[in-house]
Design a protein around this motif. Sequence first.
Motif, PDB file in Angstrom:
ATOM      1  N   LYS A 113      -1.967 -47.513  -9.217  1.00  9.94           N
ATOM      2  CA  LYS A 113      -2.947 -46.605  -9.808  1.00  9.94           C
ATOM      3  C   LYS A 113      -3.124 -46.783 -11.317  1.00  9.94           C
ATOM      4  N   GLY A 114      -2.393 -47.686 -11.916  1.00 11.06           N
ATOM      5  CA  GLY A 114      -2.515 -47.884 -13.352  1.00 11.06           C
ATOM      6  C   GLY A 114      -1.265 -48.522 -13.909  1.00 11.06           C
ATOM      7  N   LYS A 115      -1.236 -48.704 -15.239  1.00 13.88           N
ATOM      8  CA  LYS A 115      -0.055 -49.249 -15.889  1.00 13.88           C
ATOM      9  C   LYS A 115       0.086 -48.621 -17.269  1.00 13.88           C
ATOM     10  N   GLY A 116       1.286 -48.752 -17.842  1.00 15.72           N
ATOM     11  CA  GLY A 116       1.518 -48.191 -19.156  1.00 15.72           C
ATOM     12  C   GLY A 116       2.939 -48.440 -19.604  1.00 15.72           C
ATOM     13  N   ASN A 117       3.308 -47.859 -20.739  1.00 19.89           N
ATOM     14  CA  ASN A 117       4.650 -48.029 -21.305  1.00 19.89           C
ATOM     15  C   ASN A 117       5.523 -46.824 -20.978  1.00 19.89           C
ATOM     16  N   ILE A 118       6.825 -47.097 -20.793  1.00 22.37           N
ATOM     17  CA  ILE A 118       7.792 -46.057 -20.443  1.00 22.37           C
ATOM     18  C   ILE A 118       8.991 -46.180 -21.369  1.00 22.37           C
ATOM     19  N   ALA A 119       9.488 -45.063 -21.868  1.00 18.16           N
ATOM     20  CA  ALA A 119      10.703 -45.052 -22.697  1.00 18.16           C
ATOM     21  C   ALA A 119      11.893 -44.726 -21.810  1.00 18.16           C
ATOM     22  N   ILE A 120      12.922 -45.583 -21.864  1.00 21.54           N
ATOM     23  CA  ILE A 120      14.147 -45.326 -21.113  1.00 21.54           C
ATOM     24  C   ILE A 120      15.342 -45.419 -22.054  1.00 21.54           C
ATOM     25  N   THR A 121      16.442 -44.804 -21.630  1.00 18.84           N
ATOM     26  CA  THR A 121      17.657 -44.796 -22.440  1.00 18.84           C
ATOM     27  C   THR A 121      18.601 -45.892 -21.966  1.00 18.84           C
ATOM     28  N   THR A 122      19.088 -46.738 -22.887  1.00 11.53           N
ATOM     29  CA  THR A 122      20.012 -47.821 -22.553  1.00 11.53           C
ATOM     30  C   THR A 122      21.273 -47.681 -23.387  1.00 11.53           C
ATOM     31  N   ASN A 123      22.169 -48.660 -23.230  1.00 12.67           N
ATOM     32  CA  ASN A 123      23.437 -48.625 -23.972  1.00 12.67           C
ATOM     33  C   ASN A 123      23.221 -48.582 -25.481  1.00 12.67           C
ATOM     34  N   GLY A 125      20.448 -47.391 -27.123  1.00 13.63           N
ATOM     35  CA  GLY A 125      19.400 -46.474 -27.539  1.00 13.63           C
ATOM     36  C   GLY A 125      18.181 -46.552 -26.649  1.00 13.63           C
ATOM     37  N   THR A 126      17.119 -45.888 -27.077  1.00 14.34           N
ATOM     38  CA  THR A 126      15.890 -45.829 -26.295  1.00 14.34           C
ATOM     39  C   THR A 126      15.107 -47.128 -26.440  1.00 14.34           C
ATOM     40  N   LYS A 127      14.660 -47.667 -25.301  1.00 11.05           N
ATOM     41  CA  LYS A 127      13.879 -48.894 -25.282  1.00 11.05           C
ATOM     42  C   LYS A 127      12.550 -48.636 -24.578  1.00 11.05           C
ATOM     43  N   ILE A 128      11.540 -49.384 -24.970  1.00 12.06           N
ATOM     44  CA  ILE A 128      10.221 -49.264 -24.363  1.00 12.06           C
ATOM     45  C   ILE A 128      10.070 -50.335 -23.283  1.00 12.06           C
ATOM     46  N   ILE A 129       9.783 -49.913 -22.090  1.00 13.07           N
ATOM     47  CA  ILE A 129       9.462 -50.824 -20.999  1.00 13.07           C
ATOM     48  C   ILE A 129       7.939 -50.899 -20.928  1.00 13.07           C
ATOM     49  N   SER A 130       7.388 -52.051 -21.245  1.00 13.24           N
ATOM     50  CA  SER A 130       5.937 -52.185 -21.330  1.00 13.24           C
ATOM     51  C   SER A 130       5.345 -52.677 -20.019  1.00 13.24           C
ATOM     52  N   ASP A 131       4.102 -52.303 -19.811  1.00 12.27           N
ATOM     53  CA  ASP A 131       3.307 -52.787 -18.672  1.00 12.27           C
ATOM     54  C   ASP A 131       3.962 -52.482 -17.325  1.00 12.27           C
ATOM     55  N   ALA A 132       4.500 -51.276 -17.200  1.00  9.52           N
ATOM     56  CA  ALA A 132       5.031 -50.841 -15.901  1.00  9.52           C
ATOM     57  C   ALA A 132       3.877 -50.330 -15.043  1.00  9.52           C
ATOM     58  N   LEU A 133       3.921 -50.647 -13.769  1.00  8.24           N
ATOM     59  CA  LEU A 133       2.876 -50.201 -12.851  1.00  8.24           C
ATOM     60  C   LEU A 133       3.193 -48.812 -12.311  1.00  8.24           C
ATOM     61  N   TYR A 134       2.152 -48.015 -12.141  1.00 10.14           N
ATOM     62  CA  TYR A 134       2.283 -46.714 -11.481  1.00 10.14           C
ATOM     63  C   TYR A 134       1.897 -46.898 -10.015  1.00 10.14           C
ATOM     64  N   VAL A 135       2.911 -46.837  -9.131  1.00  9.48           N
ATOM     65  CA  VAL A 135       2.717 -47.048  -7.690  1.00  9.48           C
ATOM     66  C   VAL A 135       3.260 -45.810  -6.975  1.00  9.48           C
ATOM     67  N   PRO A 136       2.429 -44.805  -6.703  1.00 12.89           N
ATOM     68  CA  PRO A 136       2.919 -43.515  -6.193  1.00 12.89           C
ATOM     69  C   PRO A 136       3.684 -43.594  -4.882  1.00 12.89           C
ATOM     70  N   ASP A 137       3.384 -44.599  -4.040  1.00 13.66           N
ATOM     71  CA  ASP A 137       3.940 -44.618  -2.689  1.00 13.66           C
ATOM     72  C   ASP A 137       5.243 -45.389  -2.543  1.00 13.66           C
ATOM     73  N   ILE A 138       5.758 -45.992  -3.620  1.00 11.04           N
ATOM     74  CA  ILE A 138       7.078 -46.616  -3.483  1.00 11.04           C
ATOM     75  C   ILE A 138       8.144 -45.534  -3.548  1.00 11.04           C
ATOM     76  N   ASP A 139       9.317 -45.826  -3.001  1.00 13.31           N
ATOM     77  CA  ASP A 139      10.359 -44.808  -2.953  1.00 13.31           C
ATOM     78  C   ASP A 139      11.496 -45.077  -3.930  1.00 13.31           C
ATOM     79  N   GLN A 140      11.314 -46.034  -4.841  1.00 13.09           N
ATOM     80  CA  GLN A 140      12.363 -46.355  -5.793  1.00 13.09           C
ATOM     81  C   GLN A 140      11.756 -47.009  -7.028  1.00 13.09           C
ATOM     82  N   ASN A 141      12.173 -46.588  -8.213  1.00  8.27           N
ATOM     83  CA  ASN A 141      11.735 -47.260  -9.435  1.00  8.27           C
ATOM     84  C   ASN A 141      12.339 -48.664  -9.489  1.00  8.27           C
ATOM     85  N   LEU A 142      11.534 -49.639  -9.879  1.00 10.33           N
ATOM     86  CA  LEU A 142      11.978 -51.032  -9.884  1.00 10.33           C
ATOM     87  C   LEU A 142      11.847 -51.634 -11.272  1.00 10.33           C
TER      88      LEU A 142
END
Length: 592
Positions: A113-123, A125-142
């Motif tokens: 349904k789209g794409k965008g950037n996501i901020a996640i927390t790592t060892n 500090g916070t990192k930006i994951i770019s160009d992640a797809l929004y897929v509502p029907d999957i059952d697990q973040n990949l």
Amino acid sequence: MPGEIVRRTLSRIKSQVVRALQTTTIKARVEALKEIIPLVSTVQEADAQVANEDEEDEIFMATCFSTGNSSKCWLIDSGCTNHMTYDRTLFKELKPTGITKVKIGNGCYIPAKGKGNIAITTNSGTKIISDALYVPDIDQNLLSVSQLIEKGFKVSFENWYCHILNAARQEILRVKMRGFHFLNQLGGPPNLKDSLSLTLKHYIPLASNILYPASNEKPFLRHVVGDSLSLTIAESNEDFDSLIANYARDADQFYPFVPQLPPPKEEPEYKTFPVFCVQVTFFPSHGVCIGFTNHHAIGDASSIVGFIKAWASISKFRGDSQLIDAKSLPLFDRYVIKDPRGIGDLYWDQLKNLSLQFPPSHLPINKVRATYILHQADIKKLKDSVLARKPDLVQPSSFVVTIAYVWTCLVKSGPVSGEKVDANESEYFSFAVDCRERMNPPVPTNYFGNCIGVAIVTRKHHELIENDGFFIAAESVAEIIRIKVKNKDEMMKGAANWLAEMGELLMGKRNLSVAGSPKLNFYDVDYGWGRPKKMEAVSIDGDHDSFSLCKFQDSEGGLEIGLSLPKTKMDAFAAIFASGLGVLSKEVFHSD
């Protein structure tokens, strides 16, 4: 042709994954998975050309590692070509994408349904994951290994760990392999405190106190500004996998995760008793345990489970709009319960000499805790065997045959484990009945408080230990439900005697009771990081035999039975429980 290269390479990736899953050691699996990374690069090189060959762009996603879904958890996947998430709220901004569909492992397509950037927390500090797809029907973040490599990260699999390094070769994430997959809770501890605070605005009684007048008058509930409940946040390095297992474990190991109600406070004219407390325990890189302790005077199981589900909804959807829109708010009006016979005053006369304070837990309790599963097929066998022996019996429910089977297995395990029981001694089974719909007039189902009755079944010990014990027990339970539980006039007729009857059962009689109900489905609870892996009712550790009962999380129609017993009796029960199902299987097969 680029498309043919991609198809051949993807076929090799899938074959390599299958080979990895067939290896016998974790280290061998890791080595097999490492060989996939160069293949992913081959797919990457041809990917841009493949996009031009199709009418619509698509992504291949190898969902070979399945696990519980969670917006806080990400699966590190070497078989998918893009980062993907089902959680719309993780995106700061969602943009259109040329990739309109995703091909999953079974060959089907689901929409992107789209794409965008996501901020996640790592060892680091916070990192930006770019160009992640929004897929509502999957059952697990990949988290895509190939996309990480494309962005300049280094990914390696060594010594059962997945290491992700940035361009400066600094480790930003290290994830230990669990089972067949690398799963990391990247989002950090979920913010449960804010959602709990919002939930309590709708459940004020749980942040209140029971006031017990010094004059020995009837207690009452009071809430004043500043009242709150006790919330404990803890971290543990205990074996999380052992805690959520089904096999017998020392019951003492669960108590560090169960909150204790604060002691009562003395006021000039009252004693004040807290009624509810919560403990959240984090197991780093493994999971979360949420423990609840409530004073039964504040509400029955239906009320408390209603609160738990409301909290989960507010946490998951980051607000109470879903709760309000679904009209799921609790009702606190005590006047909906009519008491023309003055049963409330009668109960208080019987209870006023009892302590309102919880008795302390004395460890060790010298018991083990285990879970037994009756699958839908097992329950069908039990039902078929009952109808074969008792053809005139009204269609027995799953509740009836489960209760009867556990009851008789426990009775039979007593003598095997060394208990001395007279053949003519009475065996009792008691269970709570939700009386909301049985009151006159009926009480709304969202009523918060206590609105329960009790049903009691009794048989002689020798009847239940005989070969036909299960069928006798099933008939007795089915009859009490038909005559009393399903007849609201009969159910309420004996209400004045319920406390006295239960008091007698607790005075040394052989009584078994059940905690919970399949109707109160704890496995539907989702705080936003997936459904629970295990529910444990620690209250069954008491001096009187009890077991927990709830829906089985992994299959439709199954039931989960929790027991806490001395080890010798648990061993005897386990053997009788398993052998009994085996005998029934042979009988049903023979009768066909």
